[in-house]
Design an enzyme around this catalytic site. Structure first.
Site: not given
Ligand code: 9MR
Length: 372
Positions: A158, A263
């Site tokens: 990102e 994802e």
């Molecule tokens: O699914 C993840 C969630 O449990 C966490 O709280 C969050 C923190 O930022 O991150 C989520 O996963 C993310 C991923 O690592 C990167 N792309 C976006 C995902 C959804 O936010």
């Protein structure tokens, strides 16, 4: 006599057909064999073995896993001189014991980043030299620990905005665009066999697409490795525009990398609903924010199912360029979308429901995979 021979051979043909039918794969991973890996993200409950129903689904349907959280810099490296590997170790062991491919998520990301990483104790940003040393140490320790056991890493996550500009993260503020090639270089040095990925959301956006294509060219020009681009693919029920999404797949493939949906999920809650209901006034804001708390109406499921099919038609069309499709969670109850963009709501974003049952889409995806 002649007739009975015909009948016998017809019976044999029929049995052969039926046994062939019975043998056609009935799990996502078997149906996808020879096309791409099918993955899912594991949360703490699954890694620790508590969610036994979830684990059963993982073993049956998926041949790739990734950590939803525990390999990010904050959880794995909470303090400068302290790493916390226990969950990540368990995830890797689980993958190895079950013959599941493991990928690493993620090394350099502005979120879930411990403050000490880019900041001095007085709150000022670290110097370029200091940050480079920290990145190198972090990457070589984490990647080095799992050397030869992790197929590939989301090296940078990102870093690019939809308009194509670079995100003004602390990494960017300190090192400019240079932090990306440096991260790729350090990861390659730590595990020369590991594949290296750039991963981002909203990859359908034209500006982001163009900058990612440029980035691939820049890395390659410097002789650095980049194997694939991760299109996170957090889909909405009406956005993004699927033509733009497909254009990005085509652009990345033309730039010479493989593509992974890293994802994948699809919210069943229309985003326009909240805005419209609130604007109309009189609507119950709680209901507008969380409309399907008592279950997903059939009509809303059908809308979700047919959009899933449409996205998967695109995925199937480009399966030669796609090496993995990973869902962001196993069952609806696991999904981050139950807390985004509104905390504590009930979304239906994954192929398995809250009771761990396969939704009809699972059968449909298997059918689509088998028929390709
Ligand atoms: O699914 C993840 C969630 O449990 C966490 O709280 C969050 C923190 O930022 O991150 C989520 O996963 C993310 C991923 O690592 C990167 N792309 C976006 C995902 C959804 O936010």
């Amino acid at each position: 006599m002649k007739i009975s021979i015909h009948i016998i051979s017809a019976l044999i043909a029929c049995m052969t057909f039926l046994s062939g039918y019975a043998q056609s794969p009935s799990s996502l991973k078997d149906a996808a064999k020879g096309k791409f890996l099918i993955g899912t993200a594991l949360n703490h409950n699954q890694i620790l073995g508590h969610d036994t129903a979830g684990i059963k689904i993982i073993k049956e349907h998926f041949n790739a896993i990734v950590a939803e959280n525990c390999m990010k810099s904050q959880p794995i490296h909470p303090q400068r001189d302290r790493y916390s590997f226990s969950l990540a170790d368990k995830l890797v062991e689980f993958g190895e014991q079950n013959d599941i491919v493991i990928t690493g998520h993620t090394l350099i990301w502005h979120s879930q980043l411990p403050r000490w990483f880019c900041h001095n104790e007085d709150g000022s940003l670290r110097s370029a030299e200091e940050l480079k040393a920290i990145m190198k140490e972090h990457i070589s320790t984490v990647v080095g620990r799992y050397k030869g056991r992790i197929k590939g890493w989301d090296v940078v996550n990102e870093a690019i905005m939809e308009d194509g500009s670079y995100r003004k993260s602390p990494f960017y503020q300190i090192l400019g665009e240079e932090f990306i090639p440096l991260a790729f270089q350090y990861t390659h040095e730590a595990d020369p066999e590991a594949e290296l990925y750039y991963n981002d959301y909203n990859m359908w956006a034209e500006g982001k697409r163009n900058t990612v294509v440029k980035l691939i060219g820049e890395l390659r020009k410097r002789g650095l490795r980049i194997d694939a681009v991760g299109m996170q693919s957090h889909m909405g029920i009406s956005k993004p525009n699927l033509t733009e999404y497909e254009k990005s797949i085509e652009a990345f493939a033309a730039a010479g990398v493989k593509i992974m949906m890293t994802e994948f999920d699809m919210s069943a809650i229309p985003t326009e609903r909240l805005t419209a209901d609130l604007a109309e006034g009189g609507a119950d804001p709680a209901k507008a924010r969380n409309p399907y708390v008592d279950g997903l109406p059939d009509e809303a499921y059908q809308r979700w199912h047919s959009r899933m099919e449409k996205v998967w038609e695109i995925i199937m069309r480009h399966s030669d360029d796609i090496t993995r499709v990973t869902f962001w969670g196993v069952c609806d109850g696991d999904s981050w979308l139950n807390n985004f963009p509104v905390r504590g709501r009930t979304d239906y974003a994954l192929p398995f429901d809250r009771q761990h049952n396969a939704k009809p889409i699972v059968g449909r995806l298997i059918e689509m995979l088998n028929s390709k």
